[in-house]
Scaffold this motif. Structure first.
Motif, PDB file in Angstrom:
ATOM      1  N   SER A  66       0.805  -1.222   0.000  1.00 36.43           N
ATOM      2  CA  SER A  66       0.000   0.000   0.000  1.00 36.43           C
ATOM      3  C   SER A  66       0.842   1.278   0.000  1.00 36.43           C
ATOM      4  O   SER A  66       0.401   2.302  -0.517  1.00 36.43           O
ATOM      5  CB  SER A  66      -1.009  -0.008   1.156  1.00 36.43           C
ATOM      6  N   THR A  67       2.055   1.231   0.530  1.00 32.96           N
ATOM      7  CA  THR A  67       2.893   2.440   0.466  1.00 32.96           C
ATOM      8  C   THR A  67       3.217   2.780  -0.992  1.00 32.96           C
ATOM      9  O   THR A  67       3.164   3.949  -1.391  1.00 32.96           O
ATOM     10  CB  THR A  67       4.195   2.255   1.281  1.00 32.96           C
ATOM     11  N   ASP A  68       3.519   1.737  -1.781  1.00 40.46           N
ATOM     12  CA  ASP A  68       3.758   1.972  -3.218  1.00 40.46           C
ATOM     13  C   ASP A  68       2.529   2.617  -3.860  1.00 40.46           C
ATOM     14  O   ASP A  68       2.646   3.502  -4.710  1.00 40.46           O
ATOM     15  CB  ASP A  68       4.046   0.655  -3.961  1.00 40.46           C
ATOM     16  N   GLY A  93      -0.334   4.853   5.855  1.00 37.87           N
ATOM     17  CA  GLY A  93      -0.333   3.414   5.566  1.00 37.87           C
ATOM     18  C   GLY A  93      -0.209   2.589   6.838  1.00 37.87           C
ATOM     19  O   GLY A  93      -0.968   1.648   7.079  1.00 37.87           O
ATOM     20  N   GLU A  94       0.737   2.955   7.675  1.00 40.60           N
ATOM     21  CA  GLU A  94       0.984   2.216   8.918  1.00 40.60           C
ATOM     22  C   GLU A  94      -0.155   2.428   9.917  1.00 40.60           C
ATOM     23  O   GLU A  94      -0.411   1.578  10.769  1.00 40.60           O
ATOM     24  CB  GLU A  94       2.316   2.645   9.530  1.00 40.60           C
ATOM     25  N   GLN A  95      -0.842   3.570   9.797  1.00 38.41           N
ATOM     26  CA  GLN A  95      -1.946   3.802  10.725  1.00 38.41           C
ATOM     27  C   GLN A  95      -3.105   2.859  10.454  1.00 38.41           C
ATOM     28  O   GLN A  95      -3.808   2.449  11.377  1.00 38.41           O
ATOM     29  CB  GLN A  95      -2.406   5.255  10.632  1.00 38.41           C
ATOM     30  N   GLY A 171      12.221   6.889   5.747  1.00 44.85           N
ATOM     31  CA  GLY A 171      12.767   6.375   4.484  1.00 44.85           C
ATOM     32  C   GLY A 171      12.197   4.993   4.232  1.00 44.85           C
ATOM     33  O   GLY A 171      11.883   4.271   5.182  1.00 44.85           O
ATOM     34  N   ARG A 172      12.064   4.637   2.949  1.00 43.63           N
ATOM     35  CA  ARG A 172      11.416   3.382   2.586  1.00 43.63           C
ATOM     36  C   ARG A 172      12.078   2.199   3.290  1.00 43.63           C
ATOM     37  O   ARG A 172      13.294   2.148   3.428  1.00 43.63           O
ATOM     38  CB  ARG A 172      11.442   3.175   1.059  1.00 43.63           C
ATOM     39  N   GLY A 173      11.249   1.289   3.730  1.00 42.04           N
ATOM     40  CA  GLY A 173      11.771   0.125   4.446  1.00 42.04           C
ATOM     41  C   GLY A 173      12.091   0.426   5.904  1.00 42.04           C
ATOM     42  O   GLY A 173      12.676  -0.395   6.614  1.00 42.04           O
ATOM     43  N   GLY A 174      11.682   1.601   6.389  1.00 41.78           N
ATOM     44  CA  GLY A 174      12.113   2.074   7.698  1.00 41.78           C
ATOM     45  C   GLY A 174      11.491   1.410   8.912  1.00 41.78           C
ATOM     46  O   GLY A 174      11.925   1.663  10.042  1.00 41.78           O
TER      47      GLY A 174
HETATM   48  N1  ASP Z   1       5.710   1.026   4.568  1.00 36.24           N
HETATM   49  C1  ASP Z   1       7.018   1.557   4.426  1.00 36.24           C
HETATM   50  C2  ASP Z   1       7.584   1.140   3.069  1.00 36.24           C
HETATM   51  O1  ASP Z   1       6.944   0.422   2.319  1.00 36.24           O
HETATM   52  C3  ASP Z   1       7.927   1.173   5.536  1.00 36.24           C
HETATM   53  C4  ASP Z   1       8.185  -0.300   5.690  1.00 36.24           C
HETATM   54  O2  ASP Z   1       7.398  -1.132   5.248  1.00 36.24           O
HETATM   55  O3  ASP Z   1       9.193  -0.660   6.287  1.00 36.24           O
HETATM   56  O4  ASP Z   1       8.664   1.527   2.725  1.00 36.24           O
END
Ligand code: ASP
Ligand code: MG
Length: 618
Positions: A66-68, A93-95, A171-174
């Motif tokens: 969903s972030t994408d 997204g995280e909420q 930052g992405r992946g955070g």
């Molecule tokens: N949702 C964020 C992302 O896709 C953070 C994460 O998933 O770690 O980058």
């Protein structure tokens, strides 16, 4: 002070959980909370962990991809949306997932509460879309834990340390970084990262189907494998785990398999303040017990390095740095360092082998004993283009000439005149704000591991640049890499050749390095613009390269590890274009057409292949 934490040696985490109450941070990635069914499965695991007597803080990512999806929406409205609004958008997204997960816990009878980063007090820099965590308040978390609740924290987000309390993202992946940071702030017993792969693999399974799961890896190794492991574990998370000594495990959320433990030695106690330090360098290291041997003008063809280092290994000589820069004409220079007491024997081996290498009359062996290696290390240099340049500049200002340079993901090593070692160390400690941290001897990280190599990484996205005939005087490398850093170009592997050539009465050396392919042309034109001024020669670009690296702390105690890698490449007829090493890593640049064959051969040579096929999504 961090309290004594139970040592987690066993890979069987459930046994551990069964006998002792612990505080555990569990992070669930996007796929793990991607659907209602998956959320329910996750909740079962959390409740099991709680029933075994543990307290759990969960950190969740946004559902699925969903972030994408949010990024795509933003780009439909603006090509260049403001970074503040991007944070407002992406933090939602995280909420979504934290609220749903908390509801699912409550529905299953488990008291729970969800909290945003701001509600927890995850304080970050005001740097939108790439904020670093400065501090985490624990009062509210502790209150809810004492109430017997599971806390579900939104990953990836925080709140700025400014008056305006802006929402920031890391930052992405955070989310991995959020989880480990929370574990550090709460002094949790360990942090579990649940994902859709069973753990960390010895190489990329999409390229090498025989890749196997590792039981464990050290945080240093994991950082050097960043280009292999970054998709599984955010390097910043590994950095925090290392700095605070947090045991970390990467596991599949679909199974009860033990996964891969990422272990760190017990660190110096450090305050939670300035958690993700703005400081890019964690340590300065030196080694004065080294001597340098250089073979000049040996043929540039497959098997030369293999032959040389096999003979060195047969003689039980332990090699530290190995550097081979790009060829000149049809010959190469290969330099390496050994401990001082083995120099005599190493020199004999090197001289004896010259004829067998098919060397020409002007091939020579050169030795130098009055050298020292000084290195800077730290995960913070990943993605920060200016760090190596800062090192070179500081050394130049102190009048220290750099004889050799070799870099890895998290380390830059320079060989300098032994007489200047102390000056160099003091300069670097000052430059990187480490005045209260003593320099340490470089080889301390050696482990008892009987396995010299843990993993093999392939990087296909680099291009190689070479600058010919750079005048050999302090400050040249500094200027070159500062220029690139000022233009935001990250340099990966840097190698300064051994051969000094006299060009119009000036002694010169070649400097070669790799950058991301998309930056190669820009880097070339930036350098060409200063060519006349800096008096260096041609700037050559080659985009058709690949970098193959082996990583393992065990190689410190295993003479012959590099030789084995070179031999594996030779068996396949693959020519090595450049070599750079750190204590726990050897990287070779080869032609990109050879990349996959090289990766497979090296992986096989270290017996990392297995018969189980590990399924991963592509
Ligand atoms: N949702 C964020 C992302 O896709 C953070 C994460 O998933 O770690 O980058
Ligand atoms: Mg991730």
């Amino acid at each position: 002070m961090l309290p004594d934490r139970p040592r987690i040696d066993s890979v069987k985490i459930r046994d551990f959980v069964g006998i002792q109450m612990a505080l555990i941070v569990q992070k669930y990635g996007g796929t793990s909370v991607g659907t209602v069914e998956r959320i329910q499965a996750v909740v079962k695991r959390v409740i099991r962990t709680v029933k075994a007597g543990n307290s759990v803080v969960m950190v969740v990512s946004a559902m699925g991809k969903s972030t994408d999806g949010l990024v795509k929406l933003a780009n439909e409205i603006s090509e260049n949306p403001s970074r503040r609004e991007m944070d407002m958008l992406l933090a939602t997204g995280e909420q979504v997932s934290m609220a749903l997960v908390s509801m699912a816990l409550q529905e299953a009878g488990q008291p729970a509460i969800s909290l945003t980063g701001a509600q927890v007090g995850i304080i970050t820099e005001a740097n939108h879309t790439r904020a670093r965590i400065l501090n985490i308040e624990t009062a509210r978390l502790k209150k809810h834990l004492n109430e017997g609740k599971v806390i579900v924290v939104a990953g990836f987000q925080g709140v700025s340390n400014t008056e305006d309390l802006e929402i920031t993202t890391l930052g992405r992946g955070g989310s991995d970084t959020s989880a480990v940071a929370l574990a550090a702030a709460l002094k949790a017993d360990f942090c579990e990262i649940y994902t859709d792969v069973p753990g960390i693999l010895t190489t990329d399974p999409r390229l090498v189907p025989e890749a196997q799961l590792m039981d464990e890896i050290t945080s240093d190794e994991m950082l050097e494998l960043a280009s292999l492991g970054a998709k599984v574990l955010h390097p910043r998370a590994v950095e925090i785990a290392k700095n605070y000594g947090i045991p970390l495990v990467v596991r599949s959320s679909w199974t009860d398999e033990p996964g891969t433990w990422v272990k760190s030695p017990v660190p110096q106690p450090r305050s939670i303040e300035g958690l993700e330090l703005a400081r890019p360098v964690d340590g300065v290291e030196y080694d004065t017990d080294q001597a340098k041997i250089a073979l000049l003008r040996v043929p540039d063809r497959p098997g030369v390095a293999a032959r040389l280092f096999s003979d060195i290994a047969t003689n039980q000589l332990d090699v530290d740095l190995i550097i081979q820069s790009i060829h000149e004409g049809n010959s190469n220079d290969i330099s390496f360092t050994v401990t001082k007491d083995s120099l005599g024997r190493a020199e004999l081996v090197a001289s004896a082998i010259l004829p067998a290498l098919g060397a020409s009359d002007d091939s020579t062996v050169l030795i130098e004993t009055d050298i020292a290696k000084v290195s800077i290390s730290g995960a913070g240099m990943i993605g920060r283009p200016g760090v190596a340049a800062q090192m070179f500049s500081a050394l130049a200002e102190a009048g220290v000439n750099i004889q050799m340079i070799s870099t890895s993901e998290v380390k830059v090593s320079c060989v300098v005149d032994a007489a200047l070692c102390d000056v160099a160390l003091a300069t670097l400690r000052k430059q990187f704000d480490l005045e209260n941290t003593p320099s340490s001897f470089a080889k301390q990280r050696s482990t008892s591991s009987d396995q010299p190599v843990r993993g093999v990484a392939l990087d296909l996205k680099q291009a190689r640049l070479a600058i010919r005939h750079v005048p050999d005087r302090p400050g040249m490398a500094a200027r070159i890499f500062s220029l690139l850093a000022d233009n935001n170009i990250s340099v990966d592997m840097i190698i300064q050749s051994q051969r000094c050539r006299n060009i119009n009465e000036i002694m010169t050396r070649d400097i070669a390095f790799t950058v991301a392919q998309m930056d190669a042309m820009e880097a070339q034109s930036i350098l060409e613009a200063v060519q006349g001024d800096m008096m260096f020669g041609e700037v050559v670009v080659n985009e058709s390269i690949a970098k193959v690296s082996i990583v393992g702390s065990g190689m410190i105690n295993h003479p012959g590890t590099a030789a084995k890698m070179f031999n594996a490449l030779f068996q396949q007829g693959i020519n090595i274009q450049m070599i750079a090493t750190s204590e726990i890593k050897v990287s070779c640049v080869v032609a990109d057409k050879d990349a996959i064959v090289a990766l497979k051969a090296v992986h096989e040579a270290f017996e990392l292949s297995g018969s189980t096929r590990i399924q991963v999504a592509t």
